[in-house]
Design a protein around this motif. Sequence first.
Motif, PDB file in Angstrom:
ATOM      1  N   ALA A 112       0.832  -1.213   0.000  1.00 18.94           N
ATOM      2  CA  ALA A 112       0.000   0.000   0.000  1.00 18.94           C
ATOM      3  C   ALA A 112       0.863   1.257   0.000  1.00 18.94           C
ATOM      4  CB  ALA A 112      -0.939   0.009   1.200  1.00 18.94           C
ATOM      5  N   THR A 113       1.891   1.298  -0.834  1.00 23.97           N
ATOM      6  CA  THR A 113       2.777   2.462  -0.829  1.00 23.97           C
ATOM      7  C   THR A 113       2.099   3.723  -1.351  1.00 23.97           C
ATOM      8  OG1 THR A 113       3.736   1.809  -2.960  1.00 23.97           O
ATOM      9  CG2 THR A 113       4.902   1.115  -0.970  1.00 23.97           C
ATOM     10  N   TRP A 114       0.834   3.583  -1.800  1.00 22.65           N
ATOM     11  CA  TRP A 114       0.072   4.785  -2.127  1.00 22.65           C
ATOM     12  C   TRP A 114      -0.092   5.682  -0.906  1.00 22.65           C
ATOM     13  CZ3 TRP A 114      -4.202   4.946   0.923  1.00 22.65           C
ATOM     14  CH2 TRP A 114      -4.726   3.729   1.391  1.00 22.65           C
ATOM     15  N   VAL A 119       6.986   4.667  -3.357  1.00 25.54           N
ATOM     16  CA  VAL A 119       8.017   4.078  -2.504  1.00 25.54           C
ATOM     17  C   VAL A 119       8.819   5.135  -1.740  1.00 25.54           C
ATOM     18  CG1 VAL A 119      10.172   2.745  -2.506  1.00 25.54           C
ATOM     19  CG2 VAL A 119       8.183   1.900  -3.769  1.00 25.54           C
ATOM     20  N   PRO A 120       9.359   6.173  -2.393  1.00 28.12           N
ATOM     21  CA  PRO A 120      10.174   7.135  -1.631  1.00 28.12           C
ATOM     22  C   PRO A 120       9.415   7.783  -0.473  1.00 28.12           C
ATOM     23  CG  PRO A 120      10.554   7.414  -3.982  1.00 28.12           C
ATOM     24  CD  PRO A 120       9.391   6.486  -3.847  1.00 28.12           C
ATOM     25  N   GLY A 121       8.177   8.201  -0.727  1.00 25.43           N
ATOM     26  CA  GLY A 121       7.402   8.826   0.334  1.00 25.43           C
ATOM     27  C   GLY A 121       7.046   7.864   1.454  1.00 25.43           C
ATOM     28  N   THR A 122       6.791   6.609   1.102  1.00 22.10           N
ATOM     29  CA  THR A 122       6.474   5.619   2.129  1.00 22.10           C
ATOM     30  C   THR A 122       7.696   5.291   2.970  1.00 22.10           C
ATOM     31  OG1 THR A 122       4.733   4.708   0.728  1.00 22.10           O
ATOM     32  CG2 THR A 122       5.535   3.309   2.519  1.00 22.10           C
ATOM     33  N   VAL A 123       8.863   5.244   2.354  1.00 22.96           N
ATOM     34  CA  VAL A 123      10.107   5.048   3.104  1.00 22.96           C
ATOM     35  C   VAL A 123      10.300   6.195   4.098  1.00 22.96           C
ATOM     36  CG1 VAL A 123      12.627   5.057   2.905  1.00 22.96           C
ATOM     37  CG2 VAL A 123      11.257   3.588   1.408  1.00 22.96           C
ATOM     38  N   GLN A 128      10.106   7.542  10.167  1.00 22.92           N
ATOM     39  CA  GLN A 128       9.776   8.347  11.350  1.00 22.92           C
ATOM     40  C   GLN A 128       9.388   7.488  12.548  1.00 22.92           C
ATOM     41  OE1 GLN A 128       7.271  11.956  10.492  1.00 22.92           O
ATOM     42  NE2 GLN A 128       7.199  11.064   8.440  1.00 22.92           N
ATOM     43  N   SER A 129       9.014   6.234  12.300  1.00 22.58           N
ATOM     44  CA  SER A 129       8.586   5.342  13.389  1.00 22.58           C
ATOM     45  C   SER A 129       9.618   4.282  13.735  1.00 22.58           C
ATOM     46  CB  SER A 129       7.281   4.638  12.990  1.00 22.58           C
ATOM     47  OG  SER A 129       6.233   5.555  12.819  1.00 22.58           O
ATOM     48  N   LEU A 130      10.733   4.234  13.016  1.00 25.35           N
ATOM     49  CA  LEU A 130      11.660   3.107  13.099  1.00 25.35           C
ATOM     50  C   LEU A 130      12.889   3.429  13.940  1.00 25.35           C
ATOM     51  CD1 LEU A 130      11.956   0.219  11.900  1.00 25.35           C
ATOM     52  CD2 LEU A 130      13.278   1.254  10.044  1.00 25.35           C
ATOM     53  N   LYS A 131      13.298   2.462  14.759  1.00 25.01           N
ATOM     54  CA  LYS A 131      14.566   2.583  15.467  1.00 25.01           C
ATOM     55  C   LYS A 131      15.719   2.666  14.469  1.00 25.01           C
ATOM     56  CE  LYS A 131      13.044  -0.039  19.542  1.00 25.01           C
ATOM     57  NZ  LYS A 131      13.249  -1.263  20.369  1.00 25.01           N
ATOM     58  N   PRO A 132      16.850   3.298  14.852  1.00 20.22           N
ATOM     59  CA  PRO A 132      17.963   3.443  13.910  1.00 20.22           C
ATOM     60  C   PRO A 132      18.455   2.120  13.328  1.00 20.22           C
ATOM     61  CG  PRO A 132      18.280   4.876  15.799  1.00 20.22           C
ATOM     62  CD  PRO A 132      17.097   4.019  16.120  1.00 20.22           C
ATOM     63  N   ASP A 133      18.392   1.054  14.112  1.00 22.69           N
ATOM     64  CA  ASP A 133      18.850  -0.249  13.628  1.00 22.69           C
ATOM     65  C   ASP A 133      17.682  -1.170  13.272  1.00 22.69           C
ATOM     66  OD1 ASP A 133      17.919  -0.573  16.194  1.00 22.69           O
ATOM     67  OD2 ASP A 133      19.533  -1.932  16.829  1.00 22.69           O
ATOM     68  N   GLY A 134      16.503  -0.585  13.098  1.00 21.98           N
ATOM     69  CA  GLY A 134      15.319  -1.388  12.822  1.00 21.98           C
ATOM     70  C   GLY A 134      15.218  -1.825  11.376  1.00 21.98           C
ATOM     71  N   ILE A 135      14.215  -2.643  11.116  1.00 18.45           N
ATOM     72  CA  ILE A 135      13.966  -3.180   9.778  1.00 18.45           C
ATOM     73  C   ILE A 135      12.679  -2.586   9.232  1.00 18.45           C
ATOM     74  CG2 ILE A 135      13.332  -5.262   8.481  1.00 18.45           C
ATOM     75  CD1 ILE A 135      15.209  -6.846  10.252  1.00 18.45           C
ATOM     76  N   MET A 136      12.751  -2.132   7.995  1.00 21.39           N
ATOM     77  CA  MET A 136      11.603  -1.608   7.276  1.00 21.39           C
ATOM     78  C   MET A 136      11.136  -2.655   6.275  1.00 21.39           C
ATOM     79  SD  MET A 136      11.466   1.907   4.989  1.00 21.39           S
ATOM     80  CE  MET A 136      12.028   2.894   6.383  1.00 21.39           C
ATOM     81  N   GLN A 173      16.440   1.152  -6.511  1.00 18.18           N
ATOM     82  CA  GLN A 173      15.765   2.307  -5.926  1.00 18.18           C
ATOM     83  C   GLN A 173      15.910   2.322  -4.408  1.00 18.18           C
ATOM     84  OE1 GLN A 173      11.418   2.459  -6.000  1.00 18.18           O
ATOM     85  NE2 GLN A 173      11.497   4.627  -6.500  1.00 18.18           N
ATOM     86  N   PHE A 174      15.764   1.171  -3.780  1.00 23.74           N
ATOM     87  CA  PHE A 174      15.947   1.110  -2.329  1.00 23.74           C
ATOM     88  C   PHE A 174      17.366   1.556  -1.960  1.00 23.74           C
ATOM     89  CE2 PHE A 174      12.711  -2.533  -2.566  1.00 23.74           C
ATOM     90  CZ  PHE A 174      11.657  -1.701  -2.251  1.00 23.74           C
TER      91      PHE A 174
END
Length: 248
Positions: A112-114, A119-123, A128-136, A173-174
């Motif tokens: 649901a990257t809409w 993708v860039p905006g969803t990343v 903003q919610s992820l720990k520095p060493d977290g996984i997206m 892209q990632f």
Amino acid sequence: MDLPRSFVIRESSHRIHDPFTSEKLAMLGQALRLSPGASVLDLACGSGELLCTWARDHRITGAGVDISTAFIDRARTRAAEVGVTDRVRFVHGDASGHVADEPVDVAACVGATWIGGGVPGTVRLLRQSLKPDGIMLIGEPFWRRRPADQAVVTGCHVESVDDLLPLPGLVEQFGALGYDVVEMVLADQDSWDRYRAAQWLNVRRWLDAHPEDELAAELRAELHAGPARYVRYEREYVGWGVFALMRR
């Protein structure tokens, strides 16, 4: 604030609202080596299968946000079915602006990257919610084969060939966004079949029960043309996968 009723009808039997089987979802959870107590945020969580089964199987905790009242109700019911109501919670809301109160170990938007305009905006949103060493986690379609003409593009439910990238381009892209791809689980044609073909039976059952509904003509036309369109175009040309990313 809700999803269109036609979408909910199509996916009325779905636990996973993407071309992903329960086996592939379990494979992804295992591949991530989730630790008990890990925190997960799932934006556009659908019917909550990711959070519920991972809470059951890996003892994670988490929250899911979705715009669909029907799907959020199903997610809460599913959490009760598998005995994880003390570990996960579900919120009806607009995931496009949702940021966790505290940073999480895993931040996901699967299919649901809409919500971030791509993708860039969803990343940027998930970061903003992820720990520095977290996984997206990002779930996204890609071209399995590059379309030869606009008829194929239209048959795959996109407007332009540039709306999707080929798999190498998506992975690149990632990287350009500053992330390492550290895992991935890809859909195959069988899992696409289970996603799309289940919609046809859902629609037919609904049509049989609601022949006079204002949506009946639209969904009847969709069922008439959809299966052939799917096997001619989408099944052959569109891939889909979930990609695990870590910030460089």
